[in-house]
Design a protein around this motif. Structure first.
Motif, PDB file in Angstrom:
ATOM      1  N   ARG A   1       0.826  -1.217   0.000  1.00  0.00           N
ATOM      2  CA  ARG A   1       0.000   0.000   0.000  1.00  0.00           C
ATOM      3  C   ARG A   1       0.859   1.265   0.000  1.00  0.00           C
ATOM      4  O   ARG A   1       0.385   2.331  -0.368  1.00  0.00           O
ATOM      5  CB  ARG A   1      -0.957  -0.004   1.186  1.00  0.00           C
ATOM      6  N   ASN A   2       2.130   1.147   0.389  1.00  0.00           N
ATOM      7  CA  ASN A   2       3.041   2.296   0.402  1.00  0.00           C
ATOM      8  C   ASN A   2       3.865   2.414  -0.877  1.00  0.00           C
ATOM      9  O   ASN A   2       4.770   3.240  -0.960  1.00  0.00           O
ATOM     10  CB  ASN A   2       3.977   2.220   1.609  1.00  0.00           C
ATOM     11  N   ALA A   3       3.549   1.580  -1.864  1.00  0.00           N
ATOM     12  CA  ALA A   3       4.303   1.588  -3.118  1.00  0.00           C
ATOM     13  C   ALA A   3       3.460   2.046  -4.306  1.00  0.00           C
ATOM     14  O   ALA A   3       3.946   2.049  -5.436  1.00  0.00           O
ATOM     15  CB  ALA A   3       4.852   0.189  -3.401  1.00  0.00           C
ATOM     16  N   SER A   4       2.248   2.463  -4.064  1.00  0.00           N
ATOM     17  CA  SER A   4       1.317   2.768  -5.163  1.00  0.00           C
ATOM     18  C   SER A   4       1.811   3.834  -6.121  1.00  0.00           C
ATOM     19  O   SER A   4       1.506   3.786  -7.315  1.00  0.00           O
ATOM     20  CB  SER A   4      -0.042   3.185  -4.603  1.00  0.00           C
ATOM     21  N   ASP A   5       2.564   4.796  -5.651  1.00  0.00           N
ATOM     22  CA  ASP A   5       3.012   5.879  -6.528  1.00  0.00           C
ATOM     23  C   ASP A   5       4.446   5.702  -7.026  1.00  0.00           C
ATOM     24  O   ASP A   5       5.035   6.647  -7.562  1.00  0.00           O
ATOM     25  CB  ASP A   5       2.859   7.226  -5.821  1.00  0.00           C
ATOM     26  N   LEU A   6       4.990   4.502  -6.889  1.00  0.00           N
ATOM     27  CA  LEU A   6       6.351   4.244  -7.356  1.00  0.00           C
ATOM     28  C   LEU A   6       6.336   3.611  -8.755  1.00  0.00           C
ATOM     29  O   LEU A   6       5.497   2.759  -9.045  1.00  0.00           O
ATOM     30  CB  LEU A   6       7.079   3.299  -6.393  1.00  0.00           C
ATOM     31  N   ALA A   7       7.278   4.013  -9.589  1.00  0.00           N
ATOM     32  CA  ALA A   7       7.459   3.386 -10.899  1.00  0.00           C
ATOM     33  C   ALA A   7       8.319   2.147 -10.696  1.00  0.00           C
ATOM     34  O   ALA A   7       9.478   2.248 -10.282  1.00  0.00           O
ATOM     35  CB  ALA A   7       8.134   4.352 -11.862  1.00  0.00           C
ATOM     36  N   LEU A   8       7.731   0.980 -10.952  1.00  0.00           N
ATOM     37  CA  LEU A   8       8.420  -0.287 -10.706  1.00  0.00           C
ATOM     38  C   LEU A   8       8.516  -1.105 -11.985  1.00  0.00           C
ATOM     39  O   LEU A   8       7.599  -1.076 -12.817  1.00  0.00           O
ATOM     40  CB  LEU A   8       7.659  -1.100  -9.649  1.00  0.00           C
ATOM     41  N   PRO A   9       9.595  -1.863 -12.152  1.00  0.00           N
ATOM     42  CA  PRO A   9       9.695  -2.745 -13.318  1.00  0.00           C
ATOM     43  C   PRO A   9       8.679  -3.884 -13.202  1.00  0.00           C
ATOM     44  O   PRO A   9       8.130  -4.130 -12.132  1.00  0.00           O
ATOM     45  CB  PRO A   9      11.130  -3.265 -13.250  1.00  0.00           C
ATOM     46  N   GLY A  10       8.463  -4.573 -14.277  1.00  0.00           N
ATOM     47  CA  GLY A  10       7.470  -5.635 -14.302  1.00  0.00           C
ATOM     48  C   GLY A  10       7.902  -6.937 -13.666  1.00  0.00           C
ATOM     49  O   GLY A  10       7.069  -7.822 -13.462  1.00  0.00           O
ATOM     50  N   ASN A  11       9.179  -7.079 -13.349  1.00  0.00           N
ATOM     51  CA  ASN A  11       9.681  -8.337 -12.809  1.00  0.00           C
ATOM     52  C   ASN A  11      10.686  -8.097 -11.693  1.00  0.00           C
ATOM     53  O   ASN A  11      11.354  -7.066 -11.648  1.00  0.00           O
ATOM     54  CB  ASN A  11      10.379  -9.149 -13.917  1.00  0.00           C
ATOM     55  N   ASP A  12      10.793  -9.083 -10.809  1.00  0.00           N
ATOM     56  CA  ASP A  12      11.831  -9.066  -9.786  1.00  0.00           C
ATOM     57  C   ASP A  12      13.192  -9.050 -10.483  1.00  0.00           C
ATOM     58  O   ASP A  12      13.329  -9.542 -11.608  1.00  0.00           O
ATOM     59  CB  ASP A  12      11.771 -10.332  -8.930  1.00  0.00           C
TER      60      ASP A  12
ATOM     61  N   CYS B   1      15.521   0.275 -12.946  1.00  0.00           N
ATOM     62  CA  CYS B   1      15.662  -0.637 -11.804  1.00  0.00           C
ATOM     63  C   CYS B   1      16.414   0.012 -10.651  1.00  0.00           C
ATOM     64  O   CYS B   1      16.038  -0.167  -9.489  1.00  0.00           O
ATOM     65  CB  CYS B   1      16.334  -1.935 -12.249  1.00  0.00           C
ATOM     66  N   ALA B   2      17.453   0.758 -10.946  1.00  0.00           N
ATOM     67  CA  ALA B   2      18.201   1.433  -9.883  1.00  0.00           C
ATOM     68  C   ALA B   2      17.326   2.452  -9.172  1.00  0.00           C
ATOM     69  O   ALA B   2      17.306   2.512  -7.930  1.00  0.00           O
ATOM     70  CB  ALA B   2      19.448   2.117 -10.463  1.00  0.00           C
ATOM     71  N   GLN B   3      16.582   3.240  -9.937  1.00  0.00           N
ATOM     72  CA  GLN B   3      15.699   4.243  -9.326  1.00  0.00           C
ATOM     73  C   GLN B   3      14.574   3.579  -8.548  1.00  0.00           C
ATOM     74  O   GLN B   3      14.231   4.023  -7.449  1.00  0.00           O
ATOM     75  CB  GLN B   3      15.144   5.184 -10.397  1.00  0.00           C
ATOM     76  N   ALA B   4      14.001   2.529  -9.094  1.00  0.00           N
ATOM     77  CA  ALA B   4      12.917   1.818  -8.409  1.00  0.00           C
ATOM     78  C   ALA B   4      13.413   1.225  -7.098  1.00  0.00           C
ATOM     79  O   ALA B   4      12.757   1.358  -6.057  1.00  0.00           O
ATOM     80  CB  ALA B   4      12.349   0.718  -9.312  1.00  0.00           C
ATOM     81  N   PHE B   5      14.570   0.582  -7.148  1.00  0.00           N
ATOM     82  CA  PHE B   5      15.093  -0.025  -5.927  1.00  0.00           C
ATOM     83  C   PHE B   5      15.309   1.037  -4.846  1.00  0.00           C
ATOM     84  O   PHE B   5      14.898   0.852  -3.706  1.00  0.00           O
ATOM     85  CB  PHE B   5      16.399  -0.790  -6.178  1.00  0.00           C
ATOM     86  N   GLU B   6      15.954   2.129  -5.195  1.00  0.00           N
ATOM     87  CA  GLU B   6      16.239   3.167  -4.189  1.00  0.00           C
ATOM     88  C   GLU B   6      14.960   3.788  -3.646  1.00  0.00           C
ATOM     89  O   GLU B   6      14.876   4.094  -2.452  1.00  0.00           O
ATOM     90  CB  GLU B   6      17.179   4.231  -4.758  1.00  0.00           C
ATOM     91  N   ALA B   7      13.952   3.963  -4.490  1.00  0.00           N
ATOM     92  CA  ALA B   7      12.677   4.503  -4.021  1.00  0.00           C
ATOM     93  C   ALA B   7      12.018   3.552  -3.019  1.00  0.00           C
ATOM     94  O   ALA B   7      11.510   3.975  -1.979  1.00  0.00           O
ATOM     95  CB  ALA B   7      11.748   4.768  -5.208  1.00  0.00           C
ATOM     96  N   VAL B   8      12.062   2.261  -3.325  1.00  0.00           N
ATOM     97  CA  VAL B   8      11.513   1.260  -2.405  1.00  0.00           C
ATOM     98  C   VAL B   8      12.340   1.245  -1.122  1.00  0.00           C
ATOM     99  O   VAL B   8      11.793   1.263  -0.011  1.00  0.00           O
ATOM    100  CB  VAL B   8      11.480  -0.138  -3.069  1.00  0.00           C
ATOM    101  N   TRP B   9      13.641   1.205  -1.253  1.00  0.00           N
ATOM    102  CA  TRP B   9      14.543   1.134  -0.092  1.00  0.00           C
ATOM    103  C   TRP B   9      14.308   2.301   0.868  1.00  0.00           C
ATOM    104  O   TRP B   9      14.272   2.127   2.077  1.00  0.00           O
ATOM    105  CB  TRP B   9      15.989   1.107  -0.570  1.00  0.00           C
ATOM    106  N   ASP B  10      14.140   3.488   0.303  1.00  0.00           N
ATOM    107  CA  ASP B  10      13.946   4.679   1.130  1.00  0.00           C
ATOM    108  C   ASP B  10      12.673   4.602   1.972  1.00  0.00           C
ATOM    109  O   ASP B  10      12.633   5.125   3.084  1.00  0.00           O
ATOM    110  CB  ASP B  10      13.904   5.943   0.266  1.00  0.00           C
ATOM    111  N   ARG B  11      11.645   3.952   1.465  1.00  0.00           N
ATOM    112  CA  ARG B  11      10.365   3.844   2.181  1.00  0.00           C
ATOM    113  C   ARG B  11      10.257   2.598   3.046  1.00  0.00           C
ATOM    114  O   ARG B  11       9.408   2.535   3.929  1.00  0.00           O
ATOM    115  CB  ARG B  11       9.209   3.811   1.188  1.00  0.00           C
ATOM    116  N   ALA B  12      11.056   1.614   2.734  1.00  0.00           N
ATOM    117  CA  ALA B  12      10.905   0.302   3.366  1.00  0.00           C
ATOM    118  C   ALA B  12      11.384   0.307   4.816  1.00  0.00           C
ATOM    119  O   ALA B  12      12.124   1.185   5.248  1.00  0.00           O
ATOM    120  CB  ALA B  12      11.659  -0.748   2.551  1.00  0.00           C
TER     121      ALA B  12
END
Length: 173
Positions: A107-118, A153-164
């Motif tokens: 629910r805290n990732a809704s506004d993040l641009a994420l790739p389609g796969n792990d 992927c680098a931007q997505a990871f850092e955005a997730v990491w910052d909130r996680a």
């Protein structure tokens, strides 16, 4: 996107010099995994000693030579049985090998641009994407050095990491 000849994970982590980033976004993985089946009581007892030892033998030397190994997991809450399993083994499998692990409620990732796969991202130069079937069984991996994919992927990871939330502070629901 240009696909490269797939290299083994051991070779990729062994060649890493600065960081290895892993983003997990599924709520279920490999339901046939005997360790998971034992955890849920659907299979016989499973001794994780060798699996953990092999992982430690791969990750700990990378961390010792200065590679930052970070894993971020985006999870739905309440969590699935598989995420409950991952949470239960994170200390002995990942943290004790030297990884850093964080959890982000979906629910805290809704506004993040994420790739389609792990994926695993190695030194901002190679991405190993994981492809899974709908039920979580692993199908195949794909390796690329595509600059646009690396940037995403680098931007997505850092955005997730910052909130996680750090593993030691996160509580599953």
């Amino acid at each position: 996107m240009r696909t490269l000849e797939l290299k083994g994970f051991n070779e990729l982590i062994g060649g890493c010099t600065t960081q290895a980033l892993h983003l997990e976004m599924r709520d279920a993985y490999v339901p046939s995994d005997p360790s998971f089946r034992a955890f849920t009581g659907e299979g016989p007892a499973y001794d994780r000693t060798q699996r953990e030892s092999d992982w430690h033998a791969l990750i700990a030397p990378a961390v010792a030579r200065g590679v930052s190994v970070r894993r971020a997991r985006i999870v739905s809450e309440p969590v699935t049985p598989y995420i409950r399993f991952e949470y239960a083994v994170t200390e002995s499998m990942n943290l004790s090998a030297g990884e850093q692990v964080r959890w982000l409620p979906r629910r805290n990732a809704s506004d993040l641009a994420l790739p389609g796969n792990d994926f695993w991202l190695f030194d901002d130069r190679l991405i190993r994407f994981h492809h899974f079937a709908g039920d979580g069984e692993h199908i195949e991996d794909e390796l690329t050095d595509d600059p646009a994919a690396i940037k995403l992927c680098a931007q997505a990871f850092e955005a997730v990491w910052d909130r996680a939330i750090d593993h030691r502070e996160y509580r599953i629901s």
